[in-house]
Design a protein around this motif. Structure first.
Motif, PDB file in Angstrom:
ATOM      1  N   THR A 118       8.349  10.441   1.644  1.00 49.79           N
ATOM      2  CA  THR A 118       8.827  11.750   2.058  1.00 49.79           C
ATOM      3  C   THR A 118       9.491  11.771   3.437  1.00 49.79           C
ATOM      4  N   LEU A 119      10.351  12.776   3.648  1.00 50.00           N
ATOM      5  CA  LEU A 119      11.101  12.899   4.896  1.00 50.00           C
ATOM      6  C   LEU A 119      10.184  13.045   6.105  1.00 50.00           C
ATOM      7  N   VAL A 120       9.262  14.000   6.055  1.00 47.16           N
ATOM      8  CA  VAL A 120       8.479  14.292   7.254  1.00 47.16           C
ATOM      9  C   VAL A 120       7.362  13.284   7.477  1.00 47.16           C
ATOM     10  N   SER A 121       6.757  12.769   6.400  1.00 47.25           N
ATOM     11  CA  SER A 121       5.590  11.891   6.562  1.00 47.25           C
ATOM     12  C   SER A 121       5.675  10.666   5.678  1.00 47.25           C
ATOM     13  N   GLY A 122       6.879  10.085   5.586  1.00 44.92           N
ATOM     14  CA  GLY A 122       7.059   8.911   4.756  1.00 44.92           C
ATOM     15  C   GLY A 122       8.233   8.063   5.204  1.00 44.92           C
ATOM     16  N   TYR A 123       8.615   7.123   4.346  1.00 45.09           N
ATOM     17  CA  TYR A 123       9.606   6.115   4.730  1.00 45.09           C
ATOM     18  C   TYR A 123      10.994   6.694   4.945  1.00 45.09           C
ATOM     19  N   SER A 124      11.348   7.750   4.225  1.00 50.57           N
ATOM     20  CA  SER A 124      12.679   8.343   4.414  1.00 50.57           C
ATOM     21  C   SER A 124      12.905   8.783   5.858  1.00 50.57           C
ATOM     22  N   GLY A 125      11.807   9.079   6.564  1.00 49.34           N
ATOM     23  CA  GLY A 125      11.921   9.564   7.931  1.00 49.34           C
ATOM     24  C   GLY A 125      12.513   8.581   8.915  1.00 49.34           C
ATOM     25  N   PRO A 172       0.807  -1.222   0.000  1.00 48.94           N
ATOM     26  CA  PRO A 172       0.000   0.000   0.000  1.00 48.94           C
ATOM     27  C   PRO A 172       0.845   1.281   0.000  1.00 48.94           C
ATOM     28  N   ILE A 173       1.286   1.659  -1.205  1.00 53.47           N
ATOM     29  CA  ILE A 173       2.091   2.873  -1.351  1.00 53.47           C
ATOM     30  C   ILE A 173       1.499   3.734  -2.472  1.00 53.47           C
ATOM     31  N   ILE A 174       2.027   4.953  -2.601  1.00 58.32           N
ATOM     32  CA  ILE A 174       1.584   5.875  -3.641  1.00 58.32           C
ATOM     33  C   ILE A 174       1.683   5.224  -5.023  1.00 58.32           C
ATOM     34  N   PRO A 175       0.921   5.725  -6.014  1.00 59.43           N
ATOM     35  CA  PRO A 175       0.895   5.083  -7.341  1.00 59.43           C
ATOM     36  C   PRO A 175       2.147   5.367  -8.169  1.00 59.43           C
ATOM     37  N   THR A 197       9.470  -1.347   9.642  1.00 56.23           N
ATOM     38  CA  THR A 197       8.189  -1.415   8.953  1.00 56.23           C
ATOM     39  C   THR A 197       8.371  -1.744   7.475  1.00 56.23           C
ATOM     40  N   TYR A 198       7.438  -2.505   6.946  1.00 60.33           N
ATOM     41  CA  TYR A 198       7.476  -3.000   5.569  1.00 60.33           C
ATOM     42  C   TYR A 198       7.384  -1.866   4.556  1.00 60.33           C
ATOM     43  N   CYS A 199       6.528  -0.890   4.820  1.00 61.97           N
ATOM     44  CA  CYS A 199       6.373   0.253   3.930  1.00 61.97           C
ATOM     45  C   CYS A 199       5.598   1.338   4.654  1.00 61.97           C
ATOM     46  N   THR A 200       5.601   2.525   4.099  1.00 66.83           N
ATOM     47  CA  THR A 200       4.647   3.575   4.448  1.00 66.83           C
ATOM     48  C   THR A 200       4.065   4.077   3.134  1.00 66.83           C
ATOM     49  N   TYR A 201       2.977   4.840   3.208  1.00 64.77           N
ATOM     50  CA  TYR A 201       2.293   5.243   1.974  1.00 64.77           C
ATOM     51  C   TYR A 201       3.209   6.064   1.071  1.00 64.77           C
ATOM     52  N   TYR A 216       1.682  12.476  -2.287  1.00 68.28           N
ATOM     53  CA  TYR A 216       0.617  11.722  -2.960  1.00 68.28           C
ATOM     54  C   TYR A 216       1.077  11.033  -4.233  1.00 68.28           C
ATOM     55  N   GLY A 217       2.280  11.315  -4.714  1.00 67.79           N
ATOM     56  CA  GLY A 217       2.842  10.543  -5.812  1.00 67.79           C
ATOM     57  C   GLY A 217       2.321  10.856  -7.192  1.00 67.79           C
TER      58      GLY A 217
END
Length: 833
Positions: free
Chosen positions: A752-759, A427-430, A745-749, A800-801
């Protein structure tokens, strides 16, 4: 959130840009002002509005304003009828700039508080306002009724509406750091000028005598609704609401469609789509996998669909609550895998049955698939349905689940089923809409977690679909030549740098291409979060960037003079810190002098990103006295917190009390820092073997992993405390280990740094410094699921990708900073403090 997503969606439509930008004006059909103006008028056309202001310096700051509503087809005609009269009387007004903007403002997911407003009129005083109401009613009487303006009071069931609000651009910053329109109360204090989806009058504003002459719809118009007892609203959009109701002792669902509002790409309104859905559901009446229609009827200016109530979760909710994001929970992973496959098998069968009836759903997505407690799948929301073999020209679509290359509604459904299937397991951005070839990487990632048999199952579903076409790009992007890993970090940093430098606008103040509109704080083009400071922080010792700073110094200072945003990510303090660290000490000093003048110790914003905590950290070395005063202020607020309501407080590292804890630690007030952090974990972290920050703002509990407001950020803060204080480590090592598990964690949506996997990278890097590279290796591998390439440039998708991004919070500059920071020594060296 949905309105913000729509804003990004609209900003993705310019096919000539890889990045979020406003749509090109030549693609729009501008409304035309046919009356000539003399020198007393300001005639200004912006992206959203065309302003026609008479002696603008004399315009009141606020007052009673009038809005005129118009249908899309009659808008130019209404402008032609009204504008000459207003100009003759020297009355200021504005109107929607183009037909496309008017359609967008009245679309299904437009802001309900702003929708319907075609012309806005600014009377000079109450007498002029009162006189204009009947005159405008007469001028617009020949036109069909436009969308009802929810934020306003309607005048005598006409196209004329009114409310009290701001005339001139006055703004304030909320406690959350958001810049919003404002008005003044009689004491001169700023209040938010709220544009709510219902009429609201400020407390200090009295009704006018003219209001006694107003009339309202007769109650008989609403008689059909009296059979139903509304229990709660399940969903709202600009097209209407969806309500849970009681009818003859039975729970039912009422779906509302508004006239002329909630327009789709075919310009059908909510009223027409609800009528269409009722017709479609009657054709599918005996299919158990489709919601049952119990009837439909009209009431006043709305059409209602009556449906059975289905107790269950949408797939969107199920993912948030049931997906095994945390790697350690193998049992949850196996249970979810079996459940997801069962759901998809049912869904595939139901779609085939619908197609056999000659119907295509047309907009199949996670939100219109319900799963009951017994895991029975039911389809709802078929308002966009058409013939299965009919040419696919959808009115509404859901990005990520739509294929522009689909020839028929049936083909569109098959593609949506395939995308839903893959999304249930990743479940990630398109990203595949940007680079279709990345699906092969996604399959390998899914196989490592859910098994090769799951990928085989997904490929069976995918075999029946047509290849997808790009939605927001002229041609698809590629994938990086290498996989991101510890061994390739330098190569990826180079690719990210190229991708940034080649797309900057060195000839203008808005250096970074980004989503900026008239409601955006102008300082955003310079700040760390979305503007120039983020790029300067990510890329050091670049001649072009240094020349840009040198050439724009006067403009930077001029914009800073007017800036209201002072924070570390959004304002002056972040830019000043970056400029000092990039060897522009004089410019940094001038910005800090402005900062001293503007700091408001009474600001409600306590955060690290946009508020007092970040400002105090920025001034820690330059002005320790002011930092100390801010800290004293924050300590007093902490002592006044009502812990019975602490579950409602923002506790994020960047957005809430987590940042306050970090400030106190940096000031050496370790007991206070520890007290705040432990209270946060006690009230907001859930779990036994693993601890994770959770949130219930959407009506169900979901994990919040992010750096800005979730587990990544608080685990990073805790690691810093442990590294610098052996006693803290001894006391809370086990607690930290539980938090750390949830960060694997397996993934985030998003990436991005502040609200995504890079964080997660700052924490992963800190753990690697301790000798454990497990999280770092996994995180770098996970990031390959998001990254795309443009020739030798590496570019991450933006928020949102839908497009790409170069900035610090949501794009290349943030990821580049984190990758370069893998060589630094502190948990927070990615921040310029």
């Amino acid at each position: 959130m949905l309105e913000e997503q729509v804003k990004y969606l609209n900003a993705a439509r310019n096919l000539d840009s890889l990045f979020y930008t406003c749509q090109k004006r030549e693609q729009e059909h501008l409304f035309v002002l046919k009356k000539k103006l003399d020198g007393r008028w300001l005639d200004k056309n912006s992206v959203y509005w065309h302003y026609v202001l008479y002696e603008p310096d004399k315009l009141p700051v606020q007052g009673w304003k009038i809005h005129l509503s118009a249908t899309v087809k009659q808008a130019q005609g209404m402008l032609d009828a009204v504008a000459p009269r207003l100009i003759e009387q020297g009355i200021s007004f504005k109107f929607q700039a183009s037909l496309e903007r008017l359609i967008m403002a009245n679309s299904k997911y437009a802001d309900r508080g702003e929708s319907g407003k075609f012309i806005t009129i600014y009377p000079r005083d109450e007498a002029e306002f009162a006189g204009l109401l009947p005159k405008l009613q007469q001028l617009t009487a020949a036109f069909a009724l436009g969308p009802y303006i929810l934020s306003d009071q309607n005048w005598q069931e006409s196209n004329v509406y009114f409310r009290y609000g701001g005339f001139k651009p006055v703004y304030m910053t909320t406690a959350a750091g958001e810049r919003v329109p404002a008005i003044y109360d009689p004491a001169g204090n700023k209040l938010e000028d709220q544009r709510l989806p219902y009429y609201q009058q400020p407390d200090f504003v009295a009704d006018l005598p003219v209001f006694a002459r107003n009339i309202f719809p007769k109650q008989a118009a609403f008689a059909p609704l009296k059979k139903y007892q509304i229990q709660e609203a399940l969903h709202f959009s600009n097209a209407g609401g969806v309500y849970l109701a009681l009818h003859e002792g039975r729970k039912v669902v009422l779906k509302e469609g508004r006239q002329q509002a909630g327009l789709d790409a075919k310009l059908r309104d909510g009223f027409a789509r609800v009528e269409n859905e009722a017709k479609i559901l009657r054709q599918l009446a005996d299919l158990p996998g489709v919601v049952t229609c119990l009837g439909d009827f009209s009431s006043w200016r709305h059409h209602f669909l009556l449906e059975e109530f289905i107790a269950g979760q949408s797939l969107e909710e199920l993912l948030a609550t049931d997906f095994p994001f945390v790697l350690a929970d193998i049992g949850k992973r196996n249970r979810y895998k079996a459940r997801a496959i069962k759901i998809l098998q049912q869904l595939k069968k139901i779609i085939a049955q619908v197609h056999a009836r000659g119907i295509g759903i047309g907009d199949l997505s996670l939100s219109n698939i319900l799963v009951t407690q017994g895991d029975t799948v039911r389809l709802i929301d078929l308002e966009n349905a058409g013939g299965a073999s009919e040419k696919y020209t959808p009115g509404l679509t859901t990005v990520g689940f739509v294929n522009p290359a689909a020839r028929t509604f049936a083909e569109a459904d098959d593609f949506a089923l395939m995308r839903i299937a893959y999304y249930l397991f990743l479940p990630i951005i398109p990203v595949a809409d940007l680079a279709p070839g990345i699906i092969s990487k996604h399959e390998k990632w899914i196989a490592t977690y859910f098994g090769q048999d799951t990928v085989a199952f997904l490929r069976e579903i995918a075999d029946t679909t047509r290849p997808s076409a790009p939605i927001f790009l002229k041609k698809p992007l590629a994938m990086p030549a290498k996989e991101l890993s510890q061994q390739t970090v330098a190569a990826f940093a180079s690719g990210l740098s190229r991708g940034i430098l080649r797309h900057l606008h060195f000839d203008r103040l808005a250096l970074v291409p980004n989503l900026l509109d008239e409601n955006t704080d102008p300082f955003a083009q310079l700040n760390l979060e979305h503007g120039a400071a983020g790029v300067l922080w990510a890329i050091d010792q670049n001649a072009d960037l240094r020349n840009w700073v040198a050439s724009q110094q006067a403009e930077i200072l001029e914009l800073a003079q007017e800036a209201k945003a002072l924070g570390l990510l959004n304002g002056i303090s972040g830019l000043a810190n970056v400029l000092e660290k990039r060897d522009f000490p004089d410019l940094a000093k001038q910005l800090r002098q402005l900062l001293y003048q503007k700091v408001d110790l009474a600001s409600a914003d306590i955060s690290l990103a946009t508020g007092l905590s970040g400002i105090a950290l920025s001034l820690l070395e330059d002005d320790p006295d002011l930092s100390g005063k801010i800290a004293e202020n924050l300590l007093a607020r902490w002592r006044q917190v009502d812990f019975n309501k602490f579950r409602d407080e923002d506790v994020g590292l960047l957005t809430g009390w987590g940042g306050v804890s970090y400030l106190f630690w940096r000031l050496g007030q370790k007991e206070t820092a520890e007290e705040i952090l432990l209270r946060i974990l006690r009230e907001h972290a859930k779990g036994t073997d693993e601890l994770a920050i959770t949130d219930q703002s959407r009506g169900f509990e979901r994990l919040i992993p992010y750096l800005e407001n979730g587990t990544f950020g608080l685990a990073l803060l805790m690691h810093k405390f442990m590294r610098e204080d052996p006693a803290f480590r001894q006391n809370y090592q086990l607690l930290f280990e539980k938090l750390k598990k949830s960060c694997m964690t397996y993934c985030t949506y998003m990436e991005t740094l502040v609200s995504g996997y890079s964080g997660v990278l700052p924490l992963a890097k800190a753990l690697a410094d301790d000798g454990d590279t497990t999280m770092l290796d996994y995180a770098l591998a996970a990031l390959n699921q998001y990254l795309v390439a443009n020739d030798d440039e590496i570019l991450p998708p933006g928020k949102y990708g839908y497009k790409l991004s170069l900035d610090f919070s949501t794009g290349s500059a943030g990821l580049l900073t984190l990758l370069k920071d893998l060589r630094q020594g502190d948990e927070f060296s990615w921040l310029p403090v």
